[in-house]
Write a protein that holds these residues in place. Structure first.
Motif, mmCIF file in Angstrom:
data_model
loop_
_atom_site.group_PDB
_atom_site.id
_atom_site.type_symbol
_atom_site.label_atom_id
_atom_site.label_comp_id
_atom_site.label_asym_id
_atom_site.label_seq_id
_atom_site.Cartn_x
_atom_site.Cartn_y
_atom_site.Cartn_z
ATOM 1 N N THR A 91 0.939 -1.130 0.037
ATOM 2 C CA THR A 91 0.120 -0.088 -0.166
ATOM 3 C C THR A 91 0.936 1.291 0.043
ATOM 4 O O THR A 91 2.226 1.297 0.758
ATOM 5 C CB THR A 91 -0.983 0.061 1.296
ATOM 6 N N VAL A 92 0.340 2.367 -0.721
ATOM 7 C CA VAL A 92 0.767 3.452 -0.696
ATOM 8 C C VAL A 92 0.238 4.634 -0.144
ATOM 9 O O VAL A 92 -1.139 4.903 -0.413
ATOM 10 C CB VAL A 92 1.265 3.953 -2.178
ATOM 11 N N GLN A 93 0.644 5.339 0.871
ATOM 12 C CA GLN A 93 0.060 6.429 1.460
ATOM 13 C C GLN A 93 0.552 8.000 1.182
ATOM 14 O O GLN A 93 1.889 7.764 0.874
ATOM 15 C CB GLN A 93 -0.127 6.537 3.086
ATOM 16 N N ALA A 94 -0.139 9.050 1.036
ATOM 17 C CA ALA A 94 0.429 10.276 0.915
ATOM 18 C C ALA A 94 -0.134 11.267 1.641
ATOM 19 O O ALA A 94 -1.301 11.215 2.358
ATOM 20 C CB ALA A 94 0.322 10.593 -0.536
ATOM 21 N N ALA A 95 0.842 12.270 2.280
ATOM 22 C CA ALA A 95 0.255 13.414 2.873
ATOM 23 C C ALA A 95 0.698 14.861 2.282
ATOM 24 O O ALA A 95 2.035 14.920 2.004
ATOM 25 C CB ALA A 95 0.704 13.661 4.408
ATOM 26 N N GLU A 96 -0.315 15.393 1.689
ATOM 27 C CA GLU A 96 0.141 16.682 0.835
ATOM 28 C C GLU A 96 0.950 17.679 1.715
ATOM 29 O O GLU A 96 0.154 18.064 3.136
ATOM 30 C CB GLU A 96 -1.109 17.394 0.353
ATOM 31 N N PHE A 97 1.888 18.549 1.438
ATOM 32 C CA PHE A 97 2.500 19.365 2.049
ATOM 33 C C PHE A 97 2.174 20.932 1.510
ATOM 34 O O PHE A 97 2.731 20.949 0.341
ATOM 35 C CB PHE A 97 3.920 19.105 2.372
ATOM 36 N N SER A 98 1.743 21.830 2.300
ATOM 37 C CA SER A 98 1.132 22.975 1.482
ATOM 38 C C SER A 98 1.355 24.024 2.758
ATOM 39 O O SER A 98 0.821 23.934 3.785
ATOM 40 C CB SER A 98 -0.185 22.850 0.955
ATOM 41 N N SER A 99 1.965 25.243 2.363
ATOM 42 C CA SER A 99 1.903 26.329 3.122
ATOM 43 C C SER A 99 2.660 25.947 4.651
ATOM 44 O O SER A 99 2.104 26.419 5.339
ATOM 45 C CB SER A 99 0.669 26.977 3.308
ATOM 46 N N GLY A 100 3.331 25.224 4.686
ATOM 47 C CA GLY A 100 4.233 24.707 5.981
ATOM 48 C C GLY A 100 3.479 23.703 6.616
ATOM 49 O O GLY A 100 3.971 23.548 7.615
ATOM 50 N N GLU A 116 -4.651 6.845 1.816
ATOM 51 C CA GLU A 116 -4.133 5.690 1.068
ATOM 52 C C GLU A 116 -4.365 6.236 -0.487
ATOM 53 O O GLU A 116 -5.434 6.462 -0.706
ATOM 54 C CB GLU A 116 -4.953 4.545 1.487
ATOM 55 N N ILE A 117 -3.367 6.166 -1.306
ATOM 56 C CA ILE A 117 -3.628 6.471 -2.781
ATOM 57 C C ILE A 117 -3.386 5.390 -3.588
ATOM 58 O O ILE A 117 -3.864 5.573 -4.874
ATOM 59 C CB ILE A 117 -2.361 7.614 -3.061
ATOM 60 N N ALA A 118 -3.031 4.253 -3.209
ATOM 61 C CA ALA A 118 -2.784 3.073 -3.843
ATOM 62 C C ALA A 118 -2.493 1.880 -3.403
ATOM 63 O O ALA A 118 -2.136 1.894 -2.065
ATOM 64 C CB ALA A 118 -1.681 3.280 -5.098
ATOM 65 N N MET A 177 -0.637 13.103 -7.259
ATOM 66 C CA MET A 177 -0.658 11.807 -6.843
ATOM 67 C C MET A 177 -1.910 11.066 -6.706
ATOM 68 O O MET A 177 -2.271 10.213 -5.965
ATOM 69 C CB MET A 177 -0.144 11.657 -5.407
ATOM 70 N N GLN A 178 -2.433 11.105 -7.892
ATOM 71 C CA GLN A 178 -3.733 10.237 -8.043
ATOM 72 C C GLN A 178 -3.693 9.467 -9.189
ATOM 73 O O GLN A 178 -2.679 9.386 -10.165
ATOM 74 C CB GLN A 178 -4.916 11.115 -8.720
#
Length: 519
Positions: free
Chosen positions: A112-121, A128-130, A192-193
């Motif tokens: 499994t792959v997870q992601a957390a978007e990092f924006s404006s600090g 979970e993205i895949a 990351m879609q």
């Protein structure tokens, strides 16, 4: 949670310089854990850069300005399904920055792959993205005792030349060597879609097929550089026992191409990348001369594959004896021997259409010693990582060889974190920063500035090699020594942000960042 503290004695910026180049260092900070424990460089923008510390189960996001002043620290937690996730890496697409996590779902037997978007600090919640089915590999783990492990349940990620696509691949081979090879492929867009994913079968046995490198194109196709063991009747004395293939995999198709060279040349190592023109795949590496019954690689090559037409073109170029001086012994040059143990690290394209790959000598040695305790012999093994000379061939846009730059260095360590080099590219110049252990004579030539621990025979020097816009070695100078910084320069924690090269120095629980301005 303990706060990150500043050592008051080091609040003032310092700089170390040999020649005309200079690094401006910030304060020394202290962290929990050992030298390389739980330390991530997240990324940066025009005003700030960010670190993540993970001393135990908590994460702290640290924000610094480019005077290396700590601006803020924010506790954060990466959780998914009730589990604390370990950060794997950061991906910077042309749209956003993401923290990436991977895990193995034992119950579902899935990667499994997870992601957390990092924006404006700030980080957004983990998603979970895949996921992809995964067959756990069978391995020998310890002293002949075999068992299952999910150590291979995490794969690498690559990004397209225009930063619009990201891909990851995962070997799905089972424990049976007689079974055909399979890989899982996932391709993401800039957000990351998942754009497409599949399990690709190959008509090769697992024990004979080995993926060396992979890239993703600007339109989302994946290319692999792989070796395939030759059949017994195909093998020739003194030549590699494998042949190279390039494989193109899309959502709906699969095709492979043999990497063949003209004349007597045979590919011995290769890497690949996609040019800014997504229709062209470029392959570069080293060759062995079929007619020379000698050791090592005798030359370099360049190939192109046009994905639309399937046309494959190659050119090969022999090494000169002058180039080999200092890389191998003089008597081996006279015999016709070539270089050994060089691996390809990077490909770079320049504004005039020319390009280079960067190859570094790399090998590992293990030394085992024995001590006796209670009548038994107890082994203790130490592993040393060696990264020595660097070769940088420069090819013109038509594939002809312009020149080969050579950077002499010699460095080995039990920590792979402080070996190899960091790379910056600016104004068509290459900047390579690396640690170098100099001999007594080299120290004397450098003015006896001293190295880490004040060793009489060798010292730790951090050198910067600049490769000019035409591919020549423009300069090699020492930026600082281990004696001056009282620590270790860490290439893997060094990154380029615009015209700034952010440099890291570590000493136990202390760390320090500096800035070198590229010109």
């Amino acid at each position: 949670m303990k706060k990150i503290t500043v050592l008051l004695a080091c609040l003032l910026l310092t700089s170390y310089s040999f020649g005309q180049m200079q690094v401006k260092w910030g304060p020394v900070y202290k962290k929990e854990g050992g030298m390389f424990s739980s330390f991530y460089l997240v990324g940066g923008d025009e005003k700030n850069y960010y670190l993540i510390m993970r001393p135990k189960k908590e994460n702290t996001l640290l924000k610094y300005d480019y005077n290396h002043k700590l601006v803020s620290e924010t506790p954060i937690t990466f959780e998914y399904n009730g589990d604390n996730l370990i950060l794997k890496e950061f991906i910077h697409t042309k749209a956003k920055t993401f923290g990436i996590f991977t895990s193995y779902d034992k119950k579902g037997n899935a990667f499994t792959v997870q992601a957390a978007e990092f924006s404006s600090g700030k980080f957004k919640p983990v998603k979970e993205i895949a996921r992809q089915p995964y067959l756990v590999q069978y391995k020998f783990i310890y002293f002949g005792v075999s068992g299952y492990t999910d150590a291979d349940a995490t794969g690498g990620f690559v990004m397209s030349a225009d930063s619009s696509h990201v891909a990851t691949i995962q070997t799905l081979s089972s424990k049976e060597k007689s079974q055909t090879d399979q890989i899982s492929i996932i391709v993401f867009d800039e957000n990351m879609q998942v754009k497409w994913q599949k399990i690709q079968d190959f008509p090769y046995k697992d024990s004979k097929f080995d993926i060396q490198d992979f890239v993703v194109s600007n339109n989302g196709d994946v290319y692999l550089a792989a070796t395939l063991d030759k059949e017994r009747k195909e093998k020739e004395k003194g030549l590699p026992d494998y042949k190279y293939k390039i494989l193109r995999i899309s959502k709906d198709g699969y095709k492979d191409y043999d990497v063949s060279l003209s004349g007597n040349n045979v590919v011995s190592s290769a890497g690949l990348f996609i040019s800014p023109n997504s229709e062209e795949v470029r392959i570069g590496g080293f060759t062995k001369d079929r007619d020379k019954d000698t050791d090592g690689n005798n030359g370099t090559f360049f190939s192109t594959l046009n994905a639309s037409t399937g046309v494959f073109k190659s050119q090969s170029f022999p090494f000169s004896p002058t180039l080999l001086e200092g890389l191998i012994k003089e008597k081996d040059i006279d015999k016709g021997d070539g270089i050994r143990n060089f691996i390809i690290r990077n490909f770079v394209t320049f504004s005039d259409g020319s390009f280079s790959f960067i190859a570094e000598e790399f090998y590992i040695r293990q030394i085992t010693t024995y001590t006796y305790s209670n009548g038994r012999s107890v082994p203790s093994t130490k592993t040393y990582y060696y990264t020595n000379e660097i070769l940088i061939p420069r090819f013109n846009a038509d594939g002809t060889l312009r020149n080969i730059a050579k950077v002499d260095k010699d460095f080995g360590s039990q920590s792979s974190m402080i070996t190899s080099y960091s790379l910056a590219v600016y104004n068509d110049k290459l900047y390579l920063l690396y640690n170098d252990a100099k001999s007594r004579n080299e120290k004397k030539e450098a003015g006896n500035k001293g190295g880490l621990f004040g060793s009489a025979k060798t010292g730790l020097y951090s050198d910067l090699a600049v490769i000019g816009a035409n591919g020549e070695v423009e300069s090699i100078e020492t930026l600082f020594t281990g004696a001056e910084t009282e620590g270790f320069y860490v290439p893997s924690y060094t990154h380029q942000y615009g015209d700034r090269l952010l440099i890291n120095n570590m000493k136990g629980k202390e760390y320090q960042f500096g800035t070198f301005i590229l010109k």
